[in-house]
Design an enzyme around this catalytic site. Structure first.
Site, PDB file in Angstrom:
ATOM      1  N   THR A  21       0.993  -1.048  -0.193  1.00 17.21           N
ATOM      2  CA  THR A  21      -0.017  -0.088   0.415  1.00 17.21           C
ATOM      3  C   THR A  21       0.939   1.069   0.117  1.00 17.21           C
ATOM      4  O   THR A  21       2.240   1.155   0.159  1.00 17.21           O
ATOM      5  CB  THR A  21      -1.135  -0.102   1.244  1.00 17.21           C
ATOM      6  OG1 THR A  21      -2.535   0.885   0.962  1.00 17.21           O
ATOM      7  CG2 THR A  21       0.022   0.582   1.844  1.00 17.21           C
ATOM      8  N   CYS A  26      -2.586   9.381   5.691  1.00 16.30           N
ATOM      9  CA  CYS A  26      -3.450   7.641   5.996  1.00 16.30           C
ATOM     10  C   CYS A  26      -2.676   6.981   7.128  1.00 16.30           C
ATOM     11  O   CYS A  26      -1.463   6.886   6.287  1.00 16.30           O
ATOM     12  CB  CYS A  26      -3.522   7.145   4.759  1.00 16.30           C
ATOM     13  SG  CYS A  26      -4.956   7.865   3.180  1.00 16.30           S
ATOM     14  N   HIS A  43      -5.487   0.066   5.919  1.00 17.49           N
ATOM     15  CA  HIS A  43      -5.377   1.384   5.219  1.00 17.49           C
ATOM     16  C   HIS A  43      -6.502   2.242   5.478  1.00 17.49           C
ATOM     17  O   HIS A  43      -7.786   2.201   5.130  1.00 17.49           O
ATOM     18  CB  HIS A  43      -4.612   1.098   3.633  1.00 17.49           C
ATOM     19  CG  HIS A  43      -4.458   2.222   2.870  1.00 17.49           C
ATOM     20  ND1 HIS A  43      -3.997   2.400   1.965  1.00 17.49           N
ATOM     21  CD2 HIS A  43      -4.427   3.254   3.599  1.00 17.49           C
ATOM     22  CE1 HIS A  43      -3.454   3.833   1.568  1.00 17.49           C
ATOM     23  NE2 HIS A  43      -4.409   4.934   2.539  1.00 17.49           N
TER      24      HIS A  43
END
Length: 148
Positions: A21, A26, A43
């Site tokens: 990811t 985030c 996430h």
């Protein structure tokens, strides 16, 4: 197996998987049970879901809880789980509010929920002004991180 994790998603696996990811403000929480060799990652984009529209994994308080519950449903034991945290950067100067910017609010939610669940954090790479690419190995808990 290789998997790309998009914002607002999570993945748990009892089979070996490399989950990749990309993070800015985030946060990704990686949880791993060293005895069962089972892991999971989320996430999320925002710290709190306050109700209203359907709950979503885009919110930290939902995503962390669902990650924990999903691992427990695979036979993991909460007391054995260990956590690693990543992300929470302030990548846009205009969003900076001292040290309490969106990224650190996201990190704070993860820390609080993991502490409340009794899950120790054994590693982290959070904050700063840069994004991160990470690859989490669900079977051995190893995380590779590259600054962007």
């Amino acid at each position: 197996m290789k998997v790309y994790l998009h914002p607002g998603q999570f993945r748990v696996s009892s089979e070996p998987a490399a989950v990749t990811t990309i993070l800015g403000s985030c946060v990704a929480v990686c949880l791993w049970d060293p005895l069962l060799k089972v892991g999971g990652i989320n996430h999320y984009l925002l710290p709190h879901w306050a109700g209203g529209v359907a709950a979503s994994f885009r919110y930290g308080n939902v995503a962390v809880q669902c990650l924990i519950e999903s691992l427990l449903s695979l036979g993991c034991v909460k007391e054995r789980l260990v956590a690693k945290l990543f992300g929470g950067a302030c990548v846009i100067e205009a969003f900076k509010e001292g040290e309490n910017h969106l990224g650190m609010k996201n990190v704070g939610v993860a820390r609080r929920l993991l502490e409340e669940a009794g899950i120790g954090i054994i590693g982290e790479d959070v904050g700063g002004r840069y994004g991160r690419k990470l690859i989490f190995q669900t079977d051995d808990g190893v995380v590779w991180v590259k600054s962007l």
